[in-house]
Design an enzyme around this catalytic site. Structure first.
Site, PDB file in Angstrom:
ATOM      1  N   GLN A 144       0.116   3.756  -6.991  1.00 42.05           N
ATOM      2  CA  GLN A 144      -1.252   3.790  -7.565  1.00 42.05           C
ATOM      3  C   GLN A 144      -1.050   4.536  -8.895  1.00 42.05           C
ATOM      4  O   GLN A 144      -1.812   4.280  -9.869  1.00 42.05           O
ATOM      5  CB  GLN A 144      -2.317   4.254  -6.840  1.00 42.05           C
ATOM      6  CG  GLN A 144      -2.759   3.452  -5.649  1.00 42.05           C
ATOM      7  CD  GLN A 144      -3.735   4.096  -4.794  1.00 42.05           C
ATOM      8  OE1 GLN A 144      -3.354   5.012  -3.729  1.00 42.05           O
ATOM      9  NE2 GLN A 144      -5.250   3.867  -5.128  1.00 42.05           N
ATOM     10  N   CYS A 182     -11.383   2.392  -2.547  1.00 43.39           N
ATOM     11  CA  CYS A 182      -9.968   2.612  -3.100  1.00 43.39           C
ATOM     12  C   CYS A 182     -10.238   3.067  -4.260  1.00 43.39           C
ATOM     13  O   CYS A 182     -10.902   2.768  -5.429  1.00 43.39           O
ATOM     14  CB  CYS A 182      -9.142   1.126  -2.847  1.00 43.39           C
ATOM     15  SG  CYS A 182      -7.611   1.537  -3.716  1.00 43.39           S
ATOM     16  N   LEU A 183      -9.122   4.196  -4.880  1.00 43.21           N
ATOM     17  CA  LEU A 183      -9.293   4.510  -6.205  1.00 43.21           C
ATOM     18  C   LEU A 183      -8.887   3.547  -7.075  1.00 43.21           C
ATOM     19  O   LEU A 183      -8.985   3.483  -8.374  1.00 43.21           O
ATOM     20  CB  LEU A 183      -8.439   5.878  -6.286  1.00 43.21           C
ATOM     21  CG  LEU A 183      -8.943   7.211  -5.607  1.00 43.21           C
ATOM     22  CD1 LEU A 183      -7.753   8.172  -5.581  1.00 43.21           C
ATOM     23  CD2 LEU A 183     -10.193   7.536  -5.851  1.00 43.21           C
ATOM     24  N   GLY A 207      -6.875   9.916  -0.378  1.00 39.55           N
ATOM     25  CA  GLY A 207      -5.634   9.142  -0.341  1.00 39.55           C
ATOM     26  C   GLY A 207      -5.144   8.635  -1.439  1.00 39.55           C
ATOM     27  O   GLY A 207      -5.848   8.023  -2.322  1.00 39.55           O
ATOM     28  N   HIS A 235      -0.602   0.033   0.277  1.00 39.93           N
ATOM     29  CA  HIS A 235      -0.168   0.217  -1.327  1.00 39.93           C
ATOM     30  C   HIS A 235       1.383   0.082  -1.552  1.00 39.93           C
ATOM     31  O   HIS A 235       1.982  -0.487  -2.626  1.00 39.93           O
ATOM     32  CB  HIS A 235      -0.694   1.520  -1.668  1.00 39.93           C
ATOM     33  CG  HIS A 235      -2.115   1.450  -2.129  1.00 39.93           C
ATOM     34  ND1 HIS A 235      -2.719   0.448  -3.172  1.00 39.93           N
ATOM     35  CD2 HIS A 235      -3.218   1.973  -1.783  1.00 39.93           C
ATOM     36  CE1 HIS A 235      -3.787   0.655  -3.272  1.00 39.93           C
ATOM     37  NE2 HIS A 235      -4.379   1.710  -2.399  1.00 39.93           N
ATOM     38  N   HIS A 258      -4.276   2.043   5.001  1.00 40.02           N
ATOM     39  CA  HIS A 258      -4.501   1.706   3.889  1.00 40.02           C
ATOM     40  C   HIS A 258      -3.696   1.917   2.584  1.00 40.02           C
ATOM     41  O   HIS A 258      -3.077   1.505   1.718  1.00 40.02           O
ATOM     42  CB  HIS A 258      -5.863   2.419   3.354  1.00 40.02           C
ATOM     43  CG  HIS A 258      -6.359   2.135   2.080  1.00 40.02           C
ATOM     44  ND1 HIS A 258      -7.613   1.378   1.788  1.00 40.02           N
ATOM     45  CD2 HIS A 258      -6.119   2.538   0.890  1.00 40.02           C
ATOM     46  CE1 HIS A 258      -7.681   1.325   0.688  1.00 40.02           C
ATOM     47  NE2 HIS A 258      -6.837   2.049  -0.001  1.00 40.02           N
ATOM     48  N   GLU A 259      -3.086   3.319   2.746  1.00 40.69           N
ATOM     49  CA  GLU A 259      -2.030   3.752   1.747  1.00 40.69           C
ATOM     50  C   GLU A 259      -0.790   3.117   1.800  1.00 40.69           C
ATOM     51  O   GLU A 259      -0.169   2.974   1.062  1.00 40.69           O
ATOM     52  CB  GLU A 259      -1.968   5.437   1.716  1.00 40.69           C
ATOM     53  CG  GLU A 259      -3.271   6.217   1.449  1.00 40.69           C
ATOM     54  CD  GLU A 259      -4.113   5.996   0.223  1.00 40.69           C
ATOM     55  OE1 GLU A 259      -3.435   5.406  -0.888  1.00 40.69           O
ATOM     56  OE2 GLU A 259      -5.183   5.912  -0.177  1.00 40.69           O
TER      57      GLU A 259
END
Length: 168
Positions: free
Chosen positions: A51, A92-93, A46, A138, A134-135
């Protein structure tokens, strides 16, 4: 298509609240394509536009094993449908190399626009429900590390700051 730079915690730009997309046009579809290429290359499941330092309400994800089930959420809205929560180890990225348990609602409904600008609604469960929440965090300037203790969060921040200094 292009692979874009992913911002890493504690970069303050990750705290920017994303703005709604007014029109789903070719520029948004190009952004979506670039986000998928970036996410798959990372590799991740994701990615929110925040991000990559684009503060628009756009999220891409693909939780399939073989990367053939891409999902796009533009201007997503989530409704929690029950009080049950379940812990899930999240990574997470933007917080590379760290995983922590986060309690999230197990039943949600998400309404969003797809890459064509058409509205759709899903009631996901399991990993998809976790990933969506989660996304979407962001897009609100929130990270999964905000759900853990300040001591753990500070330890992660210090390790990533040290890593960033070493790279520079």
């Amino acid at each position: 298509m292009a692979i874009l730079e992913i911002l890493e915690f504690p970069d303050p730009r990750l705290r920017t609240v994303a703005k709604p997309v007014d029109t789903v046009d070719d520029s948004i579809r190009t952004l979506i394509d670039d986000m998928f290429e970036t996410m798959y290359a990372a590799p991740g499941i994701g990615l929110a536009a925040t991000q990559i330092n684009v503060h628009k309400q756009v999220v891409v994800m693909d939780i399939s094993e073989d990367g053939n089930d891409p999902l796009v959420f533009i201007n997503p809205q989530v409704e929690v449908l029950g009080e049950d929560k379940q812990p899930y180890d999240e990574g997470c990225l933007s917080v590379p190399g760290f995983y922590e348990s986060v309690d999230r609602p197990t039943q949600i409904r998400v309404t969003a626009l797809d890459r064509s600008g058409e509205e759709f609604t899903l009631e996901p469960d399991g990993l998809l429900a976790v990933c969506i929440q989660h996304e979407l965090d962001h897009l609100k300037g929130k990270l999964f590390v905000d759900y853990i203790s300040s001591m753990k969060r500070d330890r992660i921040r210090k390790k990533l700051e040290k890593l960033h200094r070493q790279r520079a």
